[in-house]
Scaffold this active site. Structure first.
Site, PDB file in Angstrom:
ATOM      1  N   CYS A   1     -14.616  14.745  -0.341  1.00 48.56           N
ATOM      2  CA  CYS A   1     -14.958  14.254   0.998  1.00 48.56           C
ATOM      3  C   CYS A   1     -13.680  13.758   1.647  1.00 48.56           C
ATOM      4  O   CYS A   1     -13.025  12.834   1.147  1.00 48.56           O
ATOM      5  CB  CYS A   1     -15.990  13.122   0.920  1.00 48.56           C
TER       6      CYS A   1
ATOM      7  N   CYS B   1     -13.650  10.045   2.485  1.00 49.31           N
ATOM      8  CA  CYS B   1     -13.463   9.199   1.296  1.00 49.31           C
ATOM      9  C   CYS B   1     -11.990   9.196   0.884  1.00 49.31           C
ATOM     10  O   CYS B   1     -11.458   8.156   0.482  1.00 49.31           O
ATOM     11  CB  CYS B   1     -14.339   9.685   0.149  1.00 49.31           C
TER      12      CYS B   1
ATOM     13  N   ASN C   1     -22.798  12.626  15.615  1.00 49.93           N
ATOM     14  CA  ASN C   1     -23.262  13.983  15.334  1.00 49.93           C
ATOM     15  C   ASN C   1     -23.955  13.989  13.977  1.00 49.93           C
ATOM     16  O   ASN C   1     -23.455  13.399  13.010  1.00 49.93           O
ATOM     17  CB  ASN C   1     -22.076  14.948  15.324  1.00 49.93           C
TER      18      ASN C   1
ATOM     19  N   HIS D   1     -19.776  12.724   6.007  1.00 51.70           N
ATOM     20  CA  HIS D   1     -19.615  11.289   5.698  1.00 51.70           C
ATOM     21  C   HIS D   1     -19.859  10.621   7.048  1.00 51.70           C
ATOM     22  O   HIS D   1     -19.130  10.904   8.013  1.00 51.70           O
ATOM     23  CB  HIS D   1     -18.199  11.040   5.169  1.00 51.70           C
TER      24      HIS D   1
ATOM     25  N   HIS E   1     -19.977   9.055  10.435  1.00 50.69           N
ATOM     26  CA  HIS E   1     -18.893   8.566  11.301  1.00 50.69           C
ATOM     27  C   HIS E   1     -19.423   8.424  12.715  1.00 50.69           C
ATOM     28  O   HIS E   1     -20.233   9.224  13.173  1.00 50.69           O
ATOM     29  CB  HIS E   1     -17.665   9.476  11.269  1.00 50.69           C
TER      30      HIS E   1
ATOM     31  N   HIS F   1     -18.261   8.341  16.556  1.00 49.15           N
ATOM     32  CA  HIS F   1     -17.183   8.627  17.499  1.00 49.15           C
ATOM     33  C   HIS F   1     -17.245   7.620  18.650  1.00 49.15           C
ATOM     34  O   HIS F   1     -18.337   7.356  19.187  1.00 49.15           O
ATOM     35  CB  HIS F   1     -17.353  10.017  18.137  1.00 49.15           C
TER      36      HIS F   1
END
Ligand code: 5GP
Ligand code: ZN
Length: 112
Positions: free
Chosen positions: A5, A8, A85, A96, A98, A100
């Site tokens: 990932c 990560c 998204n 992972h 996130h 924005h």
């Protein structure tokens, strides 16, 4: 942490990426391919695939930091966009979670 990932790896420091902000729960970095003059990504330190798998309290915590980050980036007064998204049709390319935060210009709508 999940193997393979990319976020990560950034969180672990295996891939260098300057941190706009960091606390015990998340880091904030600038997007490598910015879609606006300001394009930050809020990443939880613990791997979770997306907003549907995350603890809602963690998501709320991350969202609670958006205004502070927007102020820090100088985009709070004129406004900005917060995007999560999710999944294939949602345009999620990194699995992972996130968030924005985009701003620094008038953003078009709809996004597609
Ligand atoms: P998604 O399309 O999954 O919502 O967003 C993933 C975002 O991560 C994209 O905007 C992409 O440019 C960004 N990104 C992918 N790899 C990296 C990286 O290694 N470093 C940074 N800073 N951003 C990345
Ligand atoms: Zn991860």
């Amino acid at each position: 942490m999940a193997e393979d990932c990319i976020f990560c790896k950034i969180i672990k420091g295996e891939i260098p990426s300057p941190r706009v902000y960091e606390d015990d729960k998340m880091i904030v970095i600038n997007d490598v391919a910015p879609a606006a003059p300001v394009h930050m990504l809020l990443l939880p330190k613990n791997h979770t695939a997306n907003v549907t798998t995350a603890d809602p309290e963690l998501v709320a915590y991350m969202l609670s930091k958006v205004q502070m980050l927007a102020e820090k980036a100088g985009i709070a007064d004129k406004g900005f966009r917060v995007v999560i998204n999710t999944g294939m049709d949602g345009g999620q390319t990194v699995n992972h979670l996130h968030i924005h935060v985009l701003g620094g210009k008038a953003l078009g709508w709809p996004p597609c």
